[in-house]
Enzyme design. Structure first.
Site: not given
Length: 326
Positions: A202-204, A231
């Site tokens: 996951y990342c932004t 996210i």
């Protein structure tokens, strides 16, 4: 007959543009989106998009490359539907996901900058055989929450250290680096012993973990997944459906806001005194400009600098008030 060429770049100072943005009365929405696709004429695509978005009074930062587009922008709320329609007219961007900011006052950008770059995210990959069509399956918020408690699943944060520090998924591991370029080879090395596990990236907003999922699959990993929309989409969907949020703390963002508060949890500490704190600041010594976490008391004591040395040697030409304005 000579025709006047359209202005395809900003020609007004940053100070004036920022003042104009702060004086605006109309509400703006901060949006991010990305897509990987093959683009034969990045400069032509860039110029056309600049004209279209300028007409809609869009501000923001957009990178375009032969591999696609990466955008963080703000748009007047009255033009949001027109923005979506404009983007969808481009076959490469049809139905592209628009991630609307979670904690937004619309004051995220004050100028539109669209740049052509070698990559839409600097990844350091020099492998023409990497196939960006072969990516890890997307996971919706409901599926993410189930996997958080799965003993055979490993959550991997594909963001930088200063992003992970203030907020992350419960039990997620950090790939300790300050750049995505450094992270990709480190991830391959650190995850070698977990090839039998389900790896959840996951990342932004999704762009980094999409590239990372393709890279891990390319390197022989078999069970790689990614949080759909990063996210931002996880929290949006979780709140919409009343799901418990497994991401705790703040979500770091790369605009004037710096962070979005997701949960009340404060999981970081002041870098100077160690007190519980998760407020980022940039060192006011312009020769340093280090991004770090500083509590209000240390901000007062050090005058928003990262150390006594930076405080003492801060250029005298600028007062603290002037530096804050910049």
């Amino acid at each position: 007959m000579l025709y006047k060429q359209p202005v395809l770049y900003n020609r007004i100072s940053n100070q004036e543009l920022r003042a104009r943005m702060l004086a605006e009365s109309e509400q703006r929405t901060t949006v991010s989106f990305y897509r990987y696709f093959l683009l034969s004429d990045p400069q032509g695509f860039r110029d056309l998009l600049y004209q279209e978005l300028t007409t809609l009074h869009v501000f923001g930062r957009i990178y375009i490359a032969t591999e696609g587009i990466n955008a963080q922008i703000s748009v007047p709320q009255k033009h949001f539907d027109a923005l979506r329609a404009t983007l969808y007219t481009h076959p490469q961007l049809d139905k592209v996901r628009l991630n609307v900011a979670l904690d937004d006052d619309g004051k995220s950008f004050w100028v539109l900058r669209i740049k052509v770059r070698p990559r839409i995210v600097a990844d350091g990959i020099d492998d023409p055989t990497l196939n960006m069509a072969n990516i890890g399956p997307y996971l919706k918020a409901e599926e993410v929450n189930i996997l958080v408690d799965d003993q055979n699943a490993l959550f991997v944060d594909m963001r930088n250290h200063y992003e992970y520090e203030v907020g992350h998924f419960d039990k997620a591991i950090e790939i300790p680096s300050d750049t995505f370029r450094e992270q990709l080879p480190m991830a391959v090395e650190l995850l070698q012993h977990y090839k039998d596990k389900k790896i959840i990236l996951y990342c932004t907003g999704g762009i980094r973990c999409e590239k990372a999922s393709a890279w891990l699959l390319h390197k022989g990993f078999n069970h790689v997944y990614q949080v759909e929309g990063g996210i931002i989409e996880y929290v949006r969907r979780g709140r919409k459906h009343g799901l418990p949020l497994k991401f705790i703390g703040k979500n770091f963002v790369f605009d004037e806001r710096l962070v979005e508060r997701i949960t009340p949890d404060v999981i970081a500490h002041c870098h100077q005194c160690g007190v519980s704190c998760d407020s980022h600041t940039n060192c006011r010594n312009q020769r340093c400009h280090l991004l770090f976490i500083q509590c209000p008391e240390c901000a007062r004591r050090y005058q928003n600098c990262c150390s006594m040395i930076c405080q003492k040697n801060r250029p005298a030409a600028l007062s603290v008030k002037q530096e804050l304005i910049q």
